[in-house]
Scaffold this motif. Structure first.
Motif, PDB file in Angstrom:
ATOM      1  N   VAL A 188     -42.561  -0.259  23.821  1.00  0.00           N
ATOM      2  CA  VAL A 188     -44.020  -0.219  23.938  1.00  0.00           C
ATOM      3  C   VAL A 188     -44.452   1.017  24.718  1.00  0.00           C
ATOM      4  O   VAL A 188     -45.331   1.767  24.294  1.00  0.00           O
ATOM      5  N   PHE A 189     -43.818   1.246  25.877  1.00  0.00           N
ATOM      6  CA  PHE A 189     -44.206   2.339  26.774  1.00  0.00           C
ATOM      7  C   PHE A 189     -43.279   3.556  26.683  1.00  0.00           C
ATOM      8  O   PHE A 189     -43.633   4.628  27.176  1.00  0.00           O
ATOM      9  N   GLU A 210     -41.155  -3.210  30.030  1.00  0.00           N
ATOM     10  CA  GLU A 210     -40.976  -3.244  28.588  1.00  0.00           C
ATOM     11  C   GLU A 210     -40.780  -4.680  28.090  1.00  0.00           C
ATOM     12  O   GLU A 210     -41.328  -5.072  27.055  1.00  0.00           O
ATOM     13  N   GLU A 211     -40.005  -5.457  28.821  1.00  0.00           N
ATOM     14  CA  GLU A 211     -39.747  -6.836  28.407  1.00  0.00           C
ATOM     15  C   GLU A 211     -41.036  -7.657  28.416  1.00  0.00           C
ATOM     16  O   GLU A 211     -41.299  -8.432  27.487  1.00  0.00           O
ATOM     17  N   GLN A 212     -41.840  -7.479  29.460  1.00  0.00           N
ATOM     18  CA  GLN A 212     -43.099  -8.217  29.536  1.00  0.00           C
ATOM     19  C   GLN A 212     -44.052  -7.780  28.437  1.00  0.00           C
ATOM     20  O   GLN A 212     -44.691  -8.614  27.779  1.00  0.00           O
ATOM     21  N   ALA A 213     -44.169  -6.478  28.230  1.00  0.00           N
ATOM     22  CA  ALA A 213     -45.065  -5.975  27.186  1.00  0.00           C
ATOM     23  C   ALA A 213     -44.609  -6.427  25.810  1.00  0.00           C
ATOM     24  O   ALA A 213     -45.429  -6.711  24.931  1.00  0.00           O
ATOM     25  N   GLY A 214     -43.300  -6.515  25.616  1.00  0.00           N
ATOM     26  CA  GLY A 214     -42.753  -6.872  24.317  1.00  0.00           C
ATOM     27  C   GLY A 214     -43.029  -8.297  23.894  1.00  0.00           C
ATOM     28  O   GLY A 214     -42.862  -8.647  22.720  1.00  0.00           O
ATOM     29  N   GLY A 221     -48.081  -5.646  19.741  1.00  0.00           N
ATOM     30  CA  GLY A 221     -48.543  -5.254  18.419  1.00  0.00           C
ATOM     31  C   GLY A 221     -48.552  -3.765  18.175  1.00  0.00           C
ATOM     32  O   GLY A 221     -48.610  -3.327  17.019  1.00  0.00           O
ATOM     33  N   VAL A 222     -48.509  -2.949  19.246  1.00  0.00           N
ATOM     34  CA  VAL A 222     -48.494  -1.496  19.073  1.00  0.00           C
ATOM     35  C   VAL A 222     -47.145  -0.905  19.477  1.00  0.00           C
ATOM     36  O   VAL A 222     -47.031   0.308  19.679  1.00  0.00           O
TER      37      VAL A 222
END
Length: 233
Positions: A188-189, A210-214, A221-222
């Motif tokens: 994501v980042f 990354e894990e949290q955003a994923g 979604g992005v």
């Protein structure tokens, strides 16, 4: 992605159960060896002679007990029915492969047939719903505009390949009897990070982000990549 995969395995199988794993398009064997070290019986399939040579070299450096749990097969992933009986595996991985396959549906159907009932299919694909993110963040405005209505892109190797949309793969998985159970975003980042970039001192914090955003909307979604997990009915 490894943490996401482990989460799905732990959620489906008793701790300590030795699983039969098929890794199609295993590359140099990173995931195959990781799962073998965890005690699972792993079969890796790879077509590229250079990649399978690298996997064999890495496997040779492992203890004998781990070597005995890994079988390597040089083959096209679309030929699984030639090498294995239907229902032979508890987990099937296909990571970073679909972008190189012009018509992925036959490959996916073949992978689903390899799964035992209740088995897990793990796919890692390029996110076709977010192709404009990389060129946009890099300031390539013409490239970003072109990406909005496309599922084709040029990867870091300079190859023209394709991406998959979440909605399309969701329908495909339902149609082959392995409906979507969970999905995550990957990178994501960090998608713009250079391949040769140094590992940051706070890498654990980076991975936590990354894990949290994923697993969180709207961030996943992005993501550059999608990790989809289907379960064989």
């Amino acid at each position: 992605m490894a943490r996401q995969l482990d989460e799905q395995i732990v959620g489906r199988y008793p701790v300590g159960q030795r699983l039969r794993v098929l890794d199609v398009g295993m590359g140099q064997g990173t995931q195959a060896l990781r799962l073998a070290r965890a005690g699972h019986q792993v079969t890796g399939v790879e077509q590229d002679p250079r990649m399978i040579a690298a996997a064999r070299e890495a496997l040779a450096a492992e203890p004998e007990g781990i070597q005995e749990r890994v079988r390597l097969v040089q083959s096209d992933g679309r030929d699984t029915g030639v090498h294995f009986l239907p229902g032979s595996f508890d987990v099937v991985l296909c990571h970073g492969v679909l972008m190189y396959v012009e018509e992925p549906d036959p490959l996916l159907a073949g992978l689903a047939r390899m799964l035992a009932p209740g088995g897990l299919l793990s796919l890692l694909v390029r996110n076709g719903d977010a192709l404009a993110m990389r060129p946009g963040l890099a300031g390539d405005w013409a490239g970003a505009l072109a990406a909005f209505d496309s599922t084709c892109y040029r990867n870091r190797l300079g190859l023209d390949v394709r991406a998959d949309r979440l909605s399309t793969l969701t329908a495909t998985l339902a149609g082959i009897g392995a409906p979507l159970h969970a999905w995550y975003g990957v990178r994501v980042f960090t998608d713009l990070a250079a391949d040769e970039a140094d590992i940051p001192a706070d890498v654990e914090t980076l991975l936590a982000c990354e894990e949290q955003a994923g697993r969180t909307d709207p961030y996943r979604g992005v993501a550059a990549l999608l990790h989809l997990c289907g379960v064989r009915g």
